[in-house]
Motif scaffolding. Structure first.
Motif, PDB file in Angstrom:
ATOM      1  N   PRO A   5       0.661  -0.992   0.088  1.00  0.00           N
ATOM      2  CA  PRO A   5      -0.210  -0.097   0.125  1.00  0.00           C
ATOM      3  C   PRO A   5       1.006   1.152  -0.234  1.00  0.00           C
ATOM      4  CG  PRO A   5      -0.396  -1.138   1.922  1.00  0.00           C
ATOM      5  CD  PRO A   5       0.251  -2.118   0.951  1.00  0.00           C
ATOM      6  N   THR A   6       0.242   1.994  -0.551  1.00  0.00           N
ATOM      7  CA  THR A   6       1.064   3.649  -0.376  1.00  0.00           C
ATOM      8  C   THR A   6       0.517   4.316   0.847  1.00  0.00           C
ATOM      9  OG1 THR A   6       0.813   3.367  -2.750  1.00  0.00           O
ATOM     10  CG2 THR A   6       1.556   5.451  -1.446  1.00  0.00           C
ATOM     11  N   PHE A   7       1.536   4.869   1.100  1.00  0.00           N
ATOM     12  CA  PHE A   7       1.106   5.670   3.215  1.00  0.00           C
ATOM     13  C   PHE A   7       0.936   7.367   2.605  1.00  0.00           C
ATOM     14  CE2 PHE A   7       2.313   1.188   4.079  1.00  0.00           C
ATOM     15  CZ  PHE A   7       1.852   0.726   5.862  1.00  0.00           C
ATOM     16  N   THR A   8       0.618   7.706   3.348  1.00  0.00           N
ATOM     17  CA  THR A   8       0.518   9.188   3.292  1.00  0.00           C
ATOM     18  C   THR A   8       0.765   9.746   4.978  1.00  0.00           C
ATOM     19  OG1 THR A   8      -1.820   9.596   3.915  1.00  0.00           O
ATOM     20  CG2 THR A   8      -1.128   9.330   2.111  1.00  0.00           C
ATOM     21  N   PRO A   9       1.063  11.373   5.401  1.00  0.00           N
ATOM     22  CA  PRO A   9       1.207  11.257   6.406  1.00  0.00           C
ATOM     23  C   PRO A   9       0.152  11.089   7.865  1.00  0.00           C
ATOM     24  CG  PRO A   9       1.921  12.799   5.413  1.00  0.00           C
ATOM     25  CD  PRO A   9       1.244  12.080   3.989  1.00  0.00           C
ATOM     26  N   GLU A  10      -1.248  10.810   7.114  1.00  0.00           N
ATOM     27  CA  GLU A  10      -2.504  10.528   7.987  1.00  0.00           C
ATOM     28  C   GLU A  10      -2.391   9.848   8.328  1.00  0.00           C
ATOM     29  OE1 GLU A  10      -6.828  10.359   6.506  1.00  0.00           O
ATOM     30  OE2 GLU A  10      -5.771   9.812   5.301  1.00  0.00           O
ATOM     31  N   GLU A  11      -1.446   8.373   7.723  1.00  0.00           N
ATOM     32  CA  GLU A  11      -2.009   7.095   8.883  1.00  0.00           C
ATOM     33  C   GLU A  11      -0.875   6.900   9.714  1.00  0.00           C
ATOM     34  OE1 GLU A  11      -1.644   6.552   4.436  1.00  0.00           O
ATOM     35  OE2 GLU A  11      -3.837   6.691   4.165  1.00  0.00           O
ATOM     36  N   ILE A  12       0.089   8.159  10.007  1.00  0.00           N
ATOM     37  CA  ILE A  12       1.300   7.755  10.757  1.00  0.00           C
ATOM     38  C   ILE A  12       0.596   8.925  12.141  1.00  0.00           C
ATOM     39  CG2 ILE A  12       3.250   8.004  10.758  1.00  0.00           C
ATOM     40  CD1 ILE A  12       2.548   6.606   8.554  1.00  0.00           C
ATOM     41  N   VAL A  13       0.793   8.126  13.088  1.00  0.00           N
ATOM     42  CA  VAL A  13       0.695   8.715  14.404  1.00  0.00           C
ATOM     43  C   VAL A  13       2.087   8.175  15.116  1.00  0.00           C
ATOM     44  CG1 VAL A  13      -0.538   8.565  16.297  1.00  0.00           C
ATOM     45  CG2 VAL A  13      -1.735   8.674  14.860  1.00  0.00           C
ATOM     46  N   MET A  14       2.614   9.239  15.626  1.00  0.00           N
ATOM     47  CA  MET A  14       4.353   9.712  16.286  1.00  0.00           C
ATOM     48  C   MET A  14       4.359   8.671  17.845  1.00  0.00           C
ATOM     49  SD  MET A  14       6.777   9.612  13.905  1.00  0.00           S
ATOM     50  CE  MET A  14       7.774   9.609  14.545  1.00  0.00           C
ATOM     51  N   THR A  15       4.490   7.866  18.311  1.00  0.00           N
ATOM     52  CA  THR A  15       4.368   7.360  19.584  1.00  0.00           C
ATOM     53  C   THR A  15       5.575   7.520  20.785  1.00  0.00           C
ATOM     54  OG1 THR A  15       4.203   5.193  18.967  1.00  0.00           O
ATOM     55  CG2 THR A  15       2.328   6.309  19.153  1.00  0.00           C
ATOM     56  N   VAL A  16       5.156   7.535  21.885  1.00  0.00           N
ATOM     57  CA  VAL A  16       5.932   7.145  22.825  1.00  0.00           C
ATOM     58  C   VAL A  16       6.498   5.911  22.953  1.00  0.00           C
ATOM     59  CG1 VAL A  16       6.417   7.664  25.358  1.00  0.00           C
ATOM     60  CG2 VAL A  16       5.461   9.343  24.203  1.00  0.00           C
ATOM     61  N   GLY A  17       7.873   5.824  22.404  1.00  0.00           N
ATOM     62  CA  GLY A  17       7.782   3.857  21.866  1.00  0.00           C
ATOM     63  C   GLY A  17       6.464   3.235  21.496  1.00  0.00           C
ATOM     64  N   ALA A  18       7.349   1.553  21.667  1.00  0.00           N
ATOM     65  CA  ALA A  18       5.740   1.161  21.177  1.00  0.00           C
ATOM     66  C   ALA A  18       4.745   1.038  22.019  1.00  0.00           C
ATOM     67  CB  ALA A  18       6.482  -0.071  20.300  1.00  0.00           C
ATOM     68  N   GLY A  19       5.871   0.803  23.520  1.00  0.00           N
ATOM     69  CA  GLY A  19       4.362   0.213  24.383  1.00  0.00           C
ATOM     70  C   GLY A  19       3.643   1.864  25.019  1.00  0.00           C
ATOM     71  N   GLY A  20       3.672   3.479  24.422  1.00  0.00           N
ATOM     72  CA  GLY A  20       3.108   4.216  24.135  1.00  0.00           C
ATOM     73  C   GLY A  20       2.661   4.102  22.802  1.00  0.00           C
ATOM     74  N   GLY A  21       2.491   3.509  22.392  1.00  0.00           N
ATOM     75  CA  GLY A  21       2.074   2.980  20.441  1.00  0.00           C
ATOM     76  C   GLY A  21       0.856   2.212  20.719  1.00  0.00           C
ATOM     77  N   LEU A  22       0.934   0.719  21.280  1.00  0.00           N
ATOM     78  CA  LEU A  22       0.138  -0.397  21.777  1.00  0.00           C
ATOM     79  C   LEU A  22      -0.738   0.367  22.491  1.00  0.00           C
ATOM     80  CD1 LEU A  22       2.692  -2.885  22.138  1.00  0.00           C
ATOM     81  CD2 LEU A  22       1.235  -2.915  20.678  1.00  0.00           C
ATOM     82  N   ASN A  23      -0.638   1.124  23.825  1.00  0.00           N
ATOM     83  CA  ASN A  23      -1.806   1.206  24.735  1.00  0.00           C
ATOM     84  C   ASN A  23      -2.608   2.625  24.328  1.00  0.00           C
ATOM     85  OD1 ASN A  23      -1.626   1.562  27.476  1.00  0.00           O
ATOM     86  ND2 ASN A  23       0.496   0.821  26.512  1.00  0.00           N
ATOM     87  N   VAL A  24      -2.087   3.411  22.428  1.00  0.00           N
ATOM     88  CA  VAL A  24      -3.097   4.538  22.154  1.00  0.00           C
ATOM     89  C   VAL A  24      -3.413   3.164  21.343  1.00  0.00           C
ATOM     90  CG1 VAL A  24      -2.783   6.632  19.910  1.00  0.00           C
ATOM     91  CG2 VAL A  24      -0.635   6.212  21.882  1.00  0.00           C
TER      92      VAL A  24
END
Ligand SMILES: Cc1ncc(COP(=O)(O)O)c(C=O)c1O
Length: 375
Positions: free
Chosen positions: A74-93
């Motif tokens: 797939p082709t990604f755009t910035p909309e599909e990316i959320v910067m997080t506090v590590g993978a641990g933060g990302g999983l909680n998000v």
């Protein structure tokens, strides 16, 4: 385990304690990291340390999107990316976004210990399922665990604690199963792929992408392991561009990033990693450690599946009681973690992201302990 280690270091001297208990990389970040920090510090632009959109700097998300587009169908755009506090933060998000109280999340075992706590944070119910003997996915076991309350499955490849990499065939079968039950239950079952070890792979094995097989998927990752930056707390979540309800899911993630109190991922690190996406620590260093440890332990008679990635080894314990075995290793000043903590009783985890001297120093103790069990 940490406190036990500290106490032993005082009693026996730090060089006589062999601590394999933590996945804290022993390698320094690549030299380019410091160069980039220097460049960023000297950047005269204003507002670099201010609040920003909760999803992160648009420029950083653009570079991540471009990077992912190169390695996925797939082709990604910035909309599909959320910067997080590590993978641990990302999983909680992601979990905060997806879960209603009582929703079930399937987790193949053995698994990263924190998953249970993360689910508890968001009132999710873990449905732990076995993997096969070689730690590959057991699709039948997963199917048996699916209920109307299943919201997601959480997988981790390369895996902590086993070092297993799921193959494309396994992921395709999983995607097929999830699609069938999503249709049957008339709501998506999400695939959350936790991938902080994606770049730490050996013997040229390919880590296939969940994005190429299933559109209701998230990839959660960080730079903790491949750039040796766990203390800097930087990672991201990518959402499949064709996910149904994508807009609502992303809005939920952005809001969750905010209200979990992260607000946004660290600004300075966001700017750094956008220049470091191609970099990693020297993977061959970990491969050599794996080889050194595996050949020694195999020659002593330990039984294990050779890890394909990450920096963990998950051997069987010669005693059924893995806690007792780990305690026996401790008497040799070797610190490891019982497998039961990972949902893998009868095993123990060795985190070999340590110096070669620690590995070499521990070998006589590993040998003595298994020999004593054999007597
Ligand atoms: C499988 C797995 N997921 C997530 C994490 C959390 O990583 P981070 O430091 O990026 O939060 C770890 C850390 O050890 C891990 O092993």
């Amino acid at each position: 385990m940490f406190e036990e280690g500290e106490e032993r270091k005082i009693r026996f001297g730090a060089e006589n304690v062999f601590d394999f208990s933590l996945g804290n990389p022993n390698l320094e970040p690549p030299p380019r990291f410091k160069q980039v920090l220097g460049e960023l510090i000297n950047d005269p632009a204003e507002g670099r340390h201010a609040y920003m959109p909760n999803a992160g700097f648009p420029e950083t998300r653009q570079t991540v999107a471009d990077y992912l587009t190169r390695f996925n169908q797939p082709t990604f755009t910035p909309e599909e990316i959320v910067m997080t506090v590590g993978a641990g933060g990302g999983l909680n998000v992601v979990l905060k976004t997806l879960l209603d109280p009582g929703d079930e999340v399937i987790i193949p075992k053995p698994y990263f210990v924190e998953y249970n706590f993360y689910l508890e944070n968001h009132q999710g119910i873990p449905k732990v399922v076995p993997t096969k003997q070689d730690f590959s996915l057991d699709i039948d076991a997963i199917e048996r665990a699916v209920t109307k309350k299943t919201k997601a499955i959480l997988i981790n490849s390369p895996n902590n604690p086993t070092g297993r990499i799921y193959r494309v065939g396994e992921l395709e079968q999983l995607a097929d199963l999830l699609s069938r039950y999503s249709r049957k239950h008339k709501k998506p079952i999400y695939l959350i792929s936790d991938e902080p070890y994606r770049k730490i792979v050996y013997d040229n094995i390919i880590v296939p992408s969940v994005f190429d097989v299933y559109s209701e998927s998230f990839v959660v990752t960080s730079f903790s392991k491949d750039l040796s930056l766990p203390g800097e707390r930087i990672g991201y979540v990518a959402v499949h561009p064709d996910m149904s309800d994508k807009k609502m899911v992303i809005a939920g993630m952005v809001f969750s990033n905010r209200i979990l109190g992260y607000v946004n991922a660290p600004a300075f690190m966001q700017r750094a990693i956008s220049r470091l996406l191609e970099e990693s620590i020297e993977i061959s260093v970990y491969q050599n450690k794996r080889n050194m440890l595996c050949s020694a332990l195999a020659s002593f008679g330990y039984d294990f599946v050779k890890p394909e990635g990450a920096f963990y080894l998950f051997p069987r314990t010669p005693d059924k009681d893995d806690v007792a075995f780990v305690t026996t290793l401790q008497e040799e000043n070797i610190l490891t973690v019982p497998g039961s903590g990972f949902g893998g009783p009868g095993h123990f985890r060795i985190a070999y992201c340590v110096s070669d001297a620690v590995i070499q120093g521990a070998l006589p103790g590993f040998k003595k302990v298994i020999e004593n069990y054999r007597k």
